[in-house]
Design a protein around this motif. Structure first.
Motif, mmCIF file in Angstrom:
data_model
loop_
_atom_site.group_PDB
_atom_site.id
_atom_site.type_symbol
_atom_site.label_atom_id
_atom_site.label_comp_id
_atom_site.label_asym_id
_atom_site.label_seq_id
_atom_site.Cartn_x
_atom_site.Cartn_y
_atom_site.Cartn_z
ATOM 1 N N GLU A 1 -14.513 -6.010 12.163
ATOM 2 C CA GLU A 1 -13.329 -5.625 11.384
ATOM 3 C C GLU A 1 -12.061 -6.253 11.929
ATOM 4 O OE1 GLU A 1 -13.573 -3.962 8.472
ATOM 5 O OE2 GLU A 1 -15.690 -4.281 8.932
ATOM 6 N N ASP B 1 0.808 -1.222 0.000
ATOM 7 C CA ASP B 1 0.000 0.000 0.000
ATOM 8 C C ASP B 1 0.846 1.280 0.000
ATOM 9 O OD1 ASP B 1 -2.205 -1.586 -0.081
ATOM 10 O OD2 ASP B 1 -2.766 -1.331 2.012
ATOM 11 N N GLN C 1 -0.971 2.332 9.283
ATOM 12 C CA GLN C 1 -1.328 1.536 8.109
ATOM 13 C C GLN C 1 -2.417 2.255 7.322
ATOM 14 O OE1 GLN C 1 -2.559 -2.402 9.073
ATOM 15 N NE2 GLN C 1 -0.494 -3.149 9.285
ATOM 16 N N HIS D 1 -8.998 -2.925 -1.811
ATOM 17 C CA HIS D 1 -9.619 -2.647 -0.504
ATOM 18 C C HIS D 1 -11.116 -2.332 -0.512
ATOM 19 C CE1 HIS D 1 -5.808 -2.881 1.482
ATOM 20 N NE2 HIS D 1 -5.286 -1.940 0.739
ATOM 21 N N THR E 1 -4.904 0.964 5.761
ATOM 22 C CA THR E 1 -6.236 0.419 6.034
ATOM 23 C C THR E 1 -6.817 0.984 7.336
ATOM 24 O OG1 THR E 1 -5.098 -1.516 6.918
ATOM 25 C CG2 THR E 1 -6.072 -1.744 4.743
ATOM 26 N N ARG F 1 -13.492 -4.679 1.634
ATOM 27 C CA ARG F 1 -13.340 -4.504 3.073
ATOM 28 C C ARG F 1 -14.056 -3.244 3.571
ATOM 29 N NH1 ARG F 1 -7.869 -4.761 6.246
ATOM 30 N NH2 ARG F 1 -8.499 -3.779 8.166
ATOM 31 N N PHE F 2 -13.826 -2.127 2.846
ATOM 32 C CA PHE F 2 -14.420 -0.868 3.295
ATOM 33 C C PHE F 2 -15.924 -0.827 3.053
ATOM 34 C CE2 PHE F 2 -9.939 0.661 2.502
ATOM 35 C CZ PHE F 2 -9.622 0.654 3.851
ATOM 36 N N THR G 1 -9.973 3.354 7.372
ATOM 37 C CA THR G 1 -11.130 2.920 8.168
ATOM 38 C C THR G 1 -11.637 4.086 9.009
ATOM 39 O OG1 THR G 1 -10.302 0.666 8.269
ATOM 40 C CG2 THR G 1 -11.904 1.265 9.940
#
Lengths: 195, 106
Positions: A147, A9, A74, A31, A76, A34-35, A80
């Motif tokens: 999550e 990433d 990170q 991604h 992610t 996931r999101f 998030t």
């Protein structure tokens, strides 16, 4: 420009920060699932979740320098937090949910009056229970339970302390237990004690 | 995860279903951003970056920074060469004129 799908990433984001749209495409493909799931769990609505995820990615493309590799966060976890904040804004802007928006399982439960509650009915009760949780309890439960974020990460996303997060999860589960008991998904322990 | 476990509640929570990601969502995001320009990136910087990336690809250089350094060195070297040629040309021409003038005077 060559794009390697194995790039991590931060490498992709450096390319994105230079205006590389192909790298952005790889990040989105990697991604979005996931999101989207996270947004859906927060909002309980597919089309709202789509809007939130799309807007967040569009904003990120416009301002990719908002992610700073030097902060050692990170992507992610950082993204998030962005999706979470957007979901909260969305929920606050939206009109309050009325009783008809969430199916009232209790009414049908009386007519069913047996233990054979099928999966669909469980889902209805579950969604209603989560939907009616206070905003912060819902966030804490979604981040930690669904999550898979650590308590520290989830607390960081919500901007609160770990103790406060644990307290929110405990209260969320307590509220859900009462809701499940009321809908006969699990035994009513308070009734057992009373009798 | 938190240490506050309530196995019965957890079991029901685990059964929560979620919809699949709409297949068109990824493409829609890519299409929408494809036409949009980024902020915070000056045109000259984007141009330089694209140029350095191409330079990297052509000369198999590991990093854009190396490419930019190589381009600068090449640029300076080319500039110096041109200056030298032009200076030597000027010198040559001046010498020729001097010779001519000398011839005229004679």
């Amino acid at each position: 420009m060559q794009i390697c799908r194995n790039e991590n990433d931060p490498e992709l984001i450096i390319r994105i920060q230079r205006g590389d749209h192909a790298a952005f495409g790889v990040l989105v493909q990697r991604h979005t699932d996931r999101f989207f799931r996270f947004a859906w769990r927060m909002l309980g609505n597919e089309s709202d979740a789509e809007d939130v995820v799309q807007d967040a990615f569009v904003k990120f493309w416009e301002n990719p320098h908002t992610w700073d590799a030097g902060k050692n966060v990170q992507f992610t976890t950082w993204f998030t937090r962005i999706i979470h904040n957007r979901c909260i804004d969305f929920l606050r802007r939206k009109k309050p949910i009325t009783g008809t928006d969430v199916l009232d399982f209790r009414a049908t439960d009386e007519t069913a009056a047996d233990d054979t509650i099928d999966k669909k009915e469980v889902q209805i009760v579950l969604e209603a229970g989560i939907h009616n949780l206070p905003e912060r309890q819902k966030s804490a439960l979604t981040l930690c339970f669904y999550e898979g974020l650590s308590n520290k990460e989830a607390a960081s996303v919500m901007g609160i302390g770990v103790k406060a997060l644990e307290s929110l999860i405990m209260r969320a589960k307590k509220a859900l237990r009462i809701h499940f008991e009321d809908n006969n998904l699990i035994e009513d322990t308070s009734y057992d004690k009373a009798s | 995860m938190t240490k506050h476990h309530d196995h019965k509640v957890d079991k029901i929570l685990e059964s929560r279903a979620h919809p699949d990601t709409p297949p068109q969502l990824v493409q829609r995001i890519i299409d929408r951003t494809g036409q949009m320009k980024q902020q915070n990136i000056p045109t000259w910087k984007a141009f330089l970056t694209a140029l350095s990336d191409e330079f990297c690809n052509i000369f198999v250089l590991p990093r854009p920074e190396v490419a930019i350094a190589a381009m600068l060195i090449l640029g300076v070297a080319t500039g110096v060469s041109f200056d030298f040629v032009s200076w030597s040309d000027d010198y040559l021409m001046a010498s020729i004129f001097d010779e001519l003038n000398y011839g005229v005077y004679l």
